[in-house]
Design an enzyme around this catalytic site. Sequence first.
Site, PDB file in Angstrom:
ATOM      1  N   PHE A 119       0.853  -1.189   0.000  1.00  0.00           N
ATOM      2  CA  PHE A 119       0.000   0.000   0.000  1.00  0.00           C
ATOM      3  C   PHE A 119       0.887   1.236   0.000  1.00  0.00           C
ATOM      4  CE2 PHE A 119      -4.253   1.614   0.706  1.00  0.00           C
ATOM      5  CZ  PHE A 119      -5.024   0.530   0.297  1.00  0.00           C
ATOM      6  N   HIS A 242      -7.763  12.020  -1.861  1.00  0.00           N
ATOM      7  CA  HIS A 242      -7.408  10.705  -2.395  1.00  0.00           C
ATOM      8  C   HIS A 242      -7.118  10.859  -3.885  1.00  0.00           C
ATOM      9  CE1 HIS A 242      -7.488   6.494  -3.443  1.00  0.00           C
ATOM     10  NE2 HIS A 242      -7.514   6.194  -2.164  1.00  0.00           N
ATOM     11  N   LEU A 252     -14.800   6.543  -4.816  1.00  0.00           N
ATOM     12  CA  LEU A 252     -13.406   6.159  -4.606  1.00  0.00           C
ATOM     13  C   LEU A 252     -13.003   4.877  -5.329  1.00  0.00           C
ATOM     14  CD1 LEU A 252     -10.889   6.726  -2.723  1.00  0.00           C
ATOM     15  CD2 LEU A 252     -11.851   4.991  -1.247  1.00  0.00           C
ATOM     16  N   GLU A 255      -6.729   2.516  -3.323  1.00  0.00           N
ATOM     17  CA  GLU A 255      -5.299   2.480  -3.594  1.00  0.00           C
ATOM     18  C   GLU A 255      -4.834   1.041  -3.830  1.00  0.00           C
ATOM     19  OE1 GLU A 255      -3.584   4.424  -0.371  1.00  0.00           O
ATOM     20  OE2 GLU A 255      -1.934   5.249  -1.522  1.00  0.00           O
ATOM     21  N   ARG A 286      -0.237   9.471  -0.545  1.00  0.00           N
ATOM     22  CA  ARG A 286      -1.399  10.015  -1.258  1.00  0.00           C
ATOM     23  C   ARG A 286      -1.248  11.478  -1.661  1.00  0.00           C
ATOM     24  NH1 ARG A 286      -6.204   6.999   2.153  1.00  0.00           N
ATOM     25  NH2 ARG A 286      -5.946   5.029   1.070  1.00  0.00           N
ATOM     26  N   ARG A 398      -2.123  11.237   6.038  1.00  0.00           N
ATOM     27  CA  ARG A 398      -2.327   9.868   6.508  1.00  0.00           C
ATOM     28  C   ARG A 398      -1.895   8.854   5.450  1.00  0.00           C
ATOM     29  NH1 ARG A 398      -6.231   6.004   5.712  1.00  0.00           N
ATOM     30  NH2 ARG A 398      -7.637   7.377   4.584  1.00  0.00           N
TER      31      ARG A 398
END
Lengths: 597, 88
Positions: A119, A242, A252, A255, A286, A398
């Site tokens: 990720f 995002h 969305l 990811e 991000r 984040r």
Amino acid sequence: MKVAKRSYDAVIVGAGGAGLRAALQLSEAGLKTAVLTKVFPTRSHTVAAQGGVAASLGNSTEDNWHWHMYDTVKGSDWLGDQDAIEFMCKKANEVVVELEHYGMPFDRLDNGKIYQRPFGGHSQNYGKTPVSRSCAAADRTGHAMLHALYQRNVRANTQFFVEWMALDLIRDADGDVVGVTAMEMETGEVSIFHAKATIFATGGAGRIYYSSTNAFINTGDGVGMAARAGVPLEDMEFWQFHPTGVAGAGVLITEGVRGEGGILRNSSGDRFMERYAPNLKDLASRDVVSRAMTTEINEGRGCGTDKDHVLLDITHLSPDTIMKRLPGIREISIQFAGIDPIKAPIPVVPTCHYQMGGIPTNYKGQVVAPKDGNASSPVAGFYAAGECACASVHGANRLGTNSLLDLLVFGKSAGETVVEDIKSGNLSLKALPEDAADLALARMARLENQTNGTDVHEVRLAMQRTMQKHAGVFRFSDLLKEGVTKIMEVAEQAKHTQIKDKSKVWNTARMEALELDNLIEVAKATMTSAEARKESRGAHVRDDAPDTAEFPNGRRDDEWLKHTLWYSEGNRLDYKPVNLQPMSEDVDPIALATRTY
Amino acid sequence: MTMHRGRVRWHCRRALLELDIVLTRFLERDFDQLSDAQLVDLQDLLNLEDHDLWAMVNGSTECSEARWMPFLGMFRESGRESTIDNKG
């Protein structure tokens, strides 16, 4: 007006991941626990979390919590508090394994261990190579998590008040929190929930922006209530955009798509992330990816007729992989972009996704605020966890999969702290002040009696457009300054909203008006905090704080290595230091460095 | 059994933005025309979990009840017409 009262050991507002995890801790300890939620628990926005939950289990690749901690501090652009980050990363394996024992159906490796995938922003060896750290249940991780937690709460006899909307926090003369007021939607009646401990777990307020991946329920109710009750809001200038919202819809694309090999391309078909983040490429953090995409679009390399988006390409993946690992993505793309990603790339744009700031807490989940010279003095009786809280583990940005981890770790931690505080006798049921329900009743009466007022939908739209234009992915000094004036004008309109339907029962117009009261607090906090922070850091990037040799990435640690605190009263700002000291001696502080991927 | 219209309307607030988007236009255009009997069917449909409802809307799973088919058709039509429609 007579107001019904109910008494509990603890009242939790919000039944998403954080609220349910906290509730479980309390109910299993035998405390009388009430959870208020405006929608059925399993309809909370946690359901939408697709990507996974981070934990350094090391099942697929070598990993440890030190690397996770480093990635999180670096991801936060050093604005995260290192004690809270250490706590979260150390606790990750425990809360994930615990969840597995609650029945969470994680994907598995052939050897039976939890499957983990890479990720963005997560690495091995302090940023050297991508690591597989995300534990997922296909692309329904949040859904599976919420169901496991809800069922466990039912077993533990947690008392749910479903379709109740919390209205305002109740503080006594000492400033201690002694409960909340709430409205039952079915009757429109206001009640007092009197409690030894009040935990807010109300999620984020992504609906302050025009283009958002957030569901409509994400109206920052807890954040707004805290602000109205005089609690400051921390680091509200930091919002994560995002990278991959479907262009034109906001929905969305996880990811995880890039984790499985998805590539971002511009109008020439170039894999442009190779230029912006040579090591992690499409899996960079991000904010880095969002800004790279925005730069490509701003410099004319966007796709489509209006050159207003880029493309997320997974056509090189086998249809089997797409169907097995990313089934939901295919349907979203077909419905909202009219494109089958097996055959053609998906049009995407950076879209508001996550609120990094929130109600200030420490790693124990206690809400903290400046008092008597202590910048982080606990507010007795008040706790918060999840997206509405700012622990602060995400700092200025984040990392993906750290949000589900945040809500598990700090939901549990808040619950544990409440149990300890009640059992040790630190928390008791303090008397309700005479005026306990006055604030809520005054808001209801104002709405009831408003004449010649403003329209809720129009004011909300004005707020969303103002936020989008004046405090988006890239921020401009003059637009921010103008934005503060504009958002204060919109806030003035929000004070005079009027509803035509005055019925008491299931009056959705009233609920939307009450939600707007919360959203507007968040919007004011965001714009004011963003205007004041004269540097670029993480998700907050200003034109007048560019990347220079002296100040790489425009970050000014000399002046701005500090947390913002915004107070609703007087639209006032204060600051407090970032905690650069981890909580234990197991680890050295992660020294300040330039954030590159 | 009579459902309160406001209650059913509130149940159109979902956990997934995908559903919020497709339901917004439906609420504006079709909701007020529903009969009481249709309202009961709609409420049953809305009781589904978000991912299950979304799967029926996008056609990845088959609709399990014939009485829900008209709603799914209306939702899909609304979804196709909607881009960003900020009613939330």
